[in-house]
Design a protein around this motif. Structure first.
Motif, PDB file in Angstrom:
ATOM      1  N   ILE A  45       9.178  -1.137  -5.748  1.00 37.43           N
ATOM      2  CA  ILE A  45       8.522  -2.077  -6.688  1.00 37.43           C
ATOM      3  C   ILE A  45       8.285  -3.373  -5.919  1.00 37.43           C
ATOM      4  O   ILE A  45       9.222  -3.976  -5.385  1.00 37.43           O
ATOM      5  N   TYR A  46       7.036  -3.757  -5.829  1.00 36.59           N
ATOM      6  CA  TYR A  46       6.705  -4.911  -4.993  1.00 36.59           C
ATOM      7  C   TYR A  46       5.441  -5.593  -5.533  1.00 36.59           C
ATOM      8  O   TYR A  46       4.502  -4.903  -5.943  1.00 36.59           O
ATOM      9  N   PRO A  47       5.397  -6.920  -5.509  1.00 37.79           N
ATOM     10  CA  PRO A  47       4.197  -7.629  -6.004  1.00 37.79           C
ATOM     11  C   PRO A  47       3.103  -7.678  -4.940  1.00 37.79           C
ATOM     12  O   PRO A  47       2.842  -8.726  -4.355  1.00 37.79           O
ATOM     13  N   TYR A  48       2.483  -6.538  -4.691  1.00 38.52           N
ATOM     14  CA  TYR A  48       1.440  -6.468  -3.649  1.00 38.52           C
ATOM     15  C   TYR A  48       0.323  -7.452  -3.960  1.00 38.52           C
ATOM     16  O   TYR A  48      -0.023  -7.668  -5.130  1.00 38.52           O
ATOM     17  N   PHE A  51      -4.678  -4.209  -4.679  1.00 38.55           N
ATOM     18  CA  PHE A  51      -4.584  -2.750  -4.760  1.00 38.55           C
ATOM     19  C   PHE A  51      -4.559  -2.116  -3.367  1.00 38.55           C
ATOM     20  O   PHE A  51      -3.773  -1.210  -3.087  1.00 38.55           O
ATOM     21  N   GLU A  52      -5.420  -2.622  -2.469  1.00 44.37           N
ATOM     22  CA  GLU A  52      -5.516  -2.055  -1.116  1.00 44.37           C
ATOM     23  C   GLU A  52      -4.175  -2.149  -0.391  1.00 44.37           C
ATOM     24  O   GLU A  52      -3.782  -1.235   0.343  1.00 44.37           O
ATOM     25  N   ALA A  53      -3.478  -3.275  -0.572  1.00 45.15           N
ATOM     26  CA  ALA A  53      -2.189  -3.470   0.111  1.00 45.15           C
ATOM     27  C   ALA A  53      -1.181  -2.418  -0.364  1.00 45.15           C
ATOM     28  O   ALA A  53      -0.429  -1.840   0.432  1.00 45.15           O
ATOM     29  N   GLY A  54      -1.182  -2.148  -1.673  1.00 43.14           N
ATOM     30  CA  GLY A  54      -0.272  -1.128  -2.216  1.00 43.14           C
ATOM     31  C   GLY A  54      -0.640   0.264  -1.738  1.00 43.14           C
ATOM     32  O   GLY A  54       0.225   1.076  -1.398  1.00 43.14           O
ATOM     33  N   LEU A  55      -1.957   0.520  -1.686  1.00 33.97           N
ATOM     34  CA  LEU A  55      -2.421   1.839  -1.243  1.00 33.97           C
ATOM     35  C   LEU A  55      -2.055   2.073   0.222  1.00 33.97           C
ATOM     36  O   LEU A  55      -1.569   3.148   0.603  1.00 33.97           O
ATOM     37  N   THR A  56      -2.255   1.054   1.053  1.00 30.91           N
ATOM     38  CA  THR A  56      -1.897   1.181   2.474  1.00 30.91           C
ATOM     39  C   THR A  56      -0.399   1.447   2.608  1.00 30.91           C
ATOM     40  O   THR A  56       0.035   2.310   3.378  1.00 30.91           O
ATOM     41  N   ASP A  57       0.397   0.697   1.839  1.00 35.64           N
ATOM     42  CA  ASP A  57       1.857   0.859   1.932  1.00 35.64           C
ATOM     43  C   ASP A  57       2.278   2.267   1.517  1.00 35.64           C
ATOM     44  O   ASP A  57       3.061   2.920   2.210  1.00 35.64           O
ATOM     45  N   VAL A  58       1.742   2.749   0.409  1.00 36.46           N
ATOM     46  CA  VAL A  58       2.182   4.059  -0.078  1.00 36.46           C
ATOM     47  C   VAL A  58       1.713   5.170   0.876  1.00 36.46           C
ATOM     48  O   VAL A  58       2.407   6.179   1.051  1.00 36.46           O
ATOM     49  N   GLY A  77       8.633  17.800   1.626  1.00 31.72           N
ATOM     50  CA  GLY A  77       7.511  17.165   2.298  1.00 31.72           C
ATOM     51  C   GLY A  77       7.601  15.651   2.115  1.00 31.72           C
ATOM     52  O   GLY A  77       8.614  15.104   1.670  1.00 31.72           O
ATOM     53  N   GLY A  78       6.502  14.978   2.470  1.00 31.93           N
ATOM     54  CA  GLY A  78       6.510  13.523   2.422  1.00 31.93           C
ATOM     55  C   GLY A  78       5.873  12.990   1.157  1.00 31.93           C
ATOM     56  O   GLY A  78       4.733  13.321   0.831  1.00 31.93           O
ATOM     57  N   GLY A  79       6.608  12.172   0.434  1.00 34.42           N
ATOM     58  CA  GLY A  79       6.053  11.550  -0.765  1.00 34.42           C
ATOM     59  C   GLY A  79       6.654  10.175  -0.954  1.00 34.42           C
ATOM     60  O   GLY A  79       7.715   9.870  -0.408  1.00 34.42           O
ATOM     61  N   LYS A  80       5.971   9.341  -1.681  1.00 32.50           N
ATOM     62  CA  LYS A  80       6.466   7.989  -1.937  1.00 32.50           C
ATOM     63  C   LYS A  80       5.682   7.423  -3.115  1.00 32.50           C
ATOM     64  O   LYS A  80       4.556   7.858  -3.396  1.00 32.50           O
ATOM     65  N   ALA A  81       6.270   6.441  -3.793  1.00 31.62           N
ATOM     66  CA  ALA A  81       5.578   5.786  -4.903  1.00 31.62           C
ATOM     67  C   ALA A  81       5.695   4.274  -4.751  1.00 31.62           C
ATOM     68  O   ALA A  81       6.688   3.782  -4.191  1.00 31.62           O
ATOM     69  N   VAL A  82       4.672   3.569  -5.222  1.00 33.26           N
ATOM     70  CA  VAL A  82       4.784   2.110  -5.302  1.00 33.26           C
ATOM     71  C   VAL A  82       4.373   1.669  -6.707  1.00 33.26           C
ATOM     72  O   VAL A  82       3.462   2.234  -7.315  1.00 33.26           O
ATOM     73  N   ILE A  83       5.100   0.672  -7.204  1.00 28.25           N
ATOM     74  CA  ILE A  83       4.736   0.060  -8.480  1.00 28.25           C
ATOM     75  C   ILE A  83       4.328  -1.379  -8.182  1.00 28.25           C
ATOM     76  O   ILE A  83       5.056  -2.110  -7.485  1.00 28.25           O
ATOM     77  N   PHE A  84       3.155  -1.762  -8.699  1.00 27.09           N
ATOM     78  CA  PHE A  84       2.660  -3.125  -8.479  1.00 27.09           C
ATOM     79  C   PHE A  84       3.359  -4.034  -9.496  1.00 27.09           C
ATOM     80  O   PHE A  84       2.919  -4.134 -10.644  1.00 27.09           O
ATOM     81  N   ALA A  85       4.452  -4.660  -9.082  1.00 23.88           N
ATOM     82  CA  ALA A  85       5.195  -5.546  -9.999  1.00 23.88           C
ATOM     83  C   ALA A  85       6.225  -6.322  -9.197  1.00 23.88           C
ATOM     84  O   ALA A  85       6.582  -5.930  -8.083  1.00 23.88           O
ATOM     85  N   ASP A  86       6.696  -7.407  -9.777  1.00 26.66           N
ATOM     86  CA  ASP A  86       7.762  -8.185  -9.150  1.00 26.66           C
ATOM     87  C   ASP A  86       9.094  -7.686  -9.715  1.00 26.66           C
ATOM     88  O   ASP A  86       9.335  -7.835 -10.922  1.00 26.66           O
TER      89      ASP A  86
END
Ligand code: NAD
Length: 350
Positions: A45-48, A51-58, A77-86
């Motif tokens: 959970i990170y305040p990216y 949208f592009e910054a979150g997409l690159t990170d994930v 396999g490889g997976g990850k999630a990001v939530i756009f939030a503080d």
């Protein structure tokens, strides 16, 4: 109401954007490669900034998990999630449950766990709406992966010291730890108990004081931690510790730490190798946390199994060091190649 949209991303098995406005959820789940099994990796959970910054990170994070899980020897396999939030302001049970529902909607293609901004308590809330979440203690075993990660880094450090210095243990070796948080502090304890000497740096004054009081660590600034006159440098804070500014100041002949993405750019791997510095590829040495999560999902979590898996990190690194030396190539390139070999074997066996 949850809205979801599959994003066409070249090279990724599935990337889905989830929005649930009433719950405040804006999240991305990325499964990079599911050859060896469902994508498995934490949720950040990170305040990216956008949208592009979150997409690159994930994308970077989920791709990294493909390699980490392959060499960690778990069938995921490889997976990850990001939530756009503080995480300090925006977390709520509704948001966490909406994220859990998003995970559940993928029907087992992705398993989630802790990452930056997500605590074990948060995971309990997520777990209340999906079975595809791990990293929770059951009957006192499993749970918070940090102590396992620390133990894996310690084992990797021993393997590196054996390979590079011919050292039977860390006794008498000097280690500089940048970041004495959940992993770094436990790593400091293990090194201290083995007779290693510690230098520590952290932006958190209380943490370095604790390391000094408990383990006799010398406190230095974060710049001095990188340049310290030590045998081993252990980046255990954020990524990018090895960069164009720091590489020339490194005195340690081994880099072995817990942080993800320790090399600020891929060319740093070759630069370390040219300087005769043995680099323990980050995703290999810091894999014990996700190995523990993987065993939890498989229902195979025992102390005996976990210890055996952690010790194997040292063996995997030794194999990487030997191949890198024989072929005069950076250890990171050899690790990637080994991981791809594991995935290719998995594809053939499927
Ligand atoms: P943490 O937040 O508990 O500890 C990080 C420490 O680094 C904190 O004490 C923080 O104050 C310090 N820090 C932050 N910025 C700094 C800076 N610029 N200079 C000096 N110190 C700084 O995190 P953690 O769980 O110990 O994880 C450490 C690293 O290892 C992270 O990069 C994480 O992604 C990685 N990692 C952790 C695990 C795990 O199981 N926890 C698994 C794999 C990788």
């Amino acid at each position: 109401m949850m809205e979801s949209r599959v994003l066409p991303v070249d090279g990724w098995q599935k990337v889905v954007h989830f929005i649930d406005e009433s719950a405040g959820l804006n999240a991305l789940i990325a499964v990079h490669d599911a050859t060896l099994g469902p994508g498995c990796g934490g949720c950040r959970i990170y305040p990216y900034a956008d949208f592009e910054a979150g997409l690159t990170d994930v994308q970077n994070l989920s791709r990294g998990m493909t390699f980490k899980n392959a060499l960690g020897g778990i069938p995921f396999g490889g997976g990850k999630a990001v939530i756009f939030a503080d995480p300090r302001k925006d977390k709520s049970p509704a948001l966490l449950k909406a994220f859990g529902a998003a995970v559940e909607s993928l029907e087992g293609l992705y398993y989630t766990a802790e990452d930056s901004g997500v605590t074990e308590d948060d995971l309990k809330t997520i777990r209340s709406v999906t079975n595809y979440a791990a990293g929770l203690a059951h009957d006192g075993v499993g749970g918070n992966p940090s102590p396992f990660t620390a133990r894996g880094v310690w084992r990797g450090m021993q393997a590196a010291a054996r390979h590079h210095y011919g050292a039977a243990s860390l006794q008498g070796l000097r280690v500089s730890i940048l970041g004495v948080g959940a992993v770094g502090m436990e790593l400091a304890r293990l090194i201290h108990e083995e007779g290693g000497k510690l230098v520590v740096a952290d932006v958190n004054d209380a943490a370095v004081k604790e390391a000094r009081d408990r383990f006799g660590a010398e406190i230095v600034s974060k710049d001095d931690a990188v340049a310290a006159d030590v045998d081993i440098f252990a980046p255990c804070a954020l990524g990018g510790a090895i960069n164009v500014d720091t590489i020339g100041r490194l005195q340690a002949k081994i880099v072995a730490g817990a942080a993800n993405n320790q090399l600020a750019s891929p060319d740093m791997g070759a630069a370390l190798s040219e300087r005769g510095i043995l680099y323990c590829p980050d995703y290999v040495i810091n894999a014990a946390g996700v190995i523990s999560v993987g065993l939890e999902i498989l229902g195979n979590w025992t102390n005996k199994e976990m210890t055996a898996r952690i010790d194997k990190i040292g063996d995997t690194l030794t194999e990487i060091f030997k191949r890198a030396e024989a072929e005069n190539r950076p250890t990171g390139a050899v690790a990637d190649e080994l991981a791809l070999e594991v995935i290719a074997r998995g594809r053939e066996a499927a």
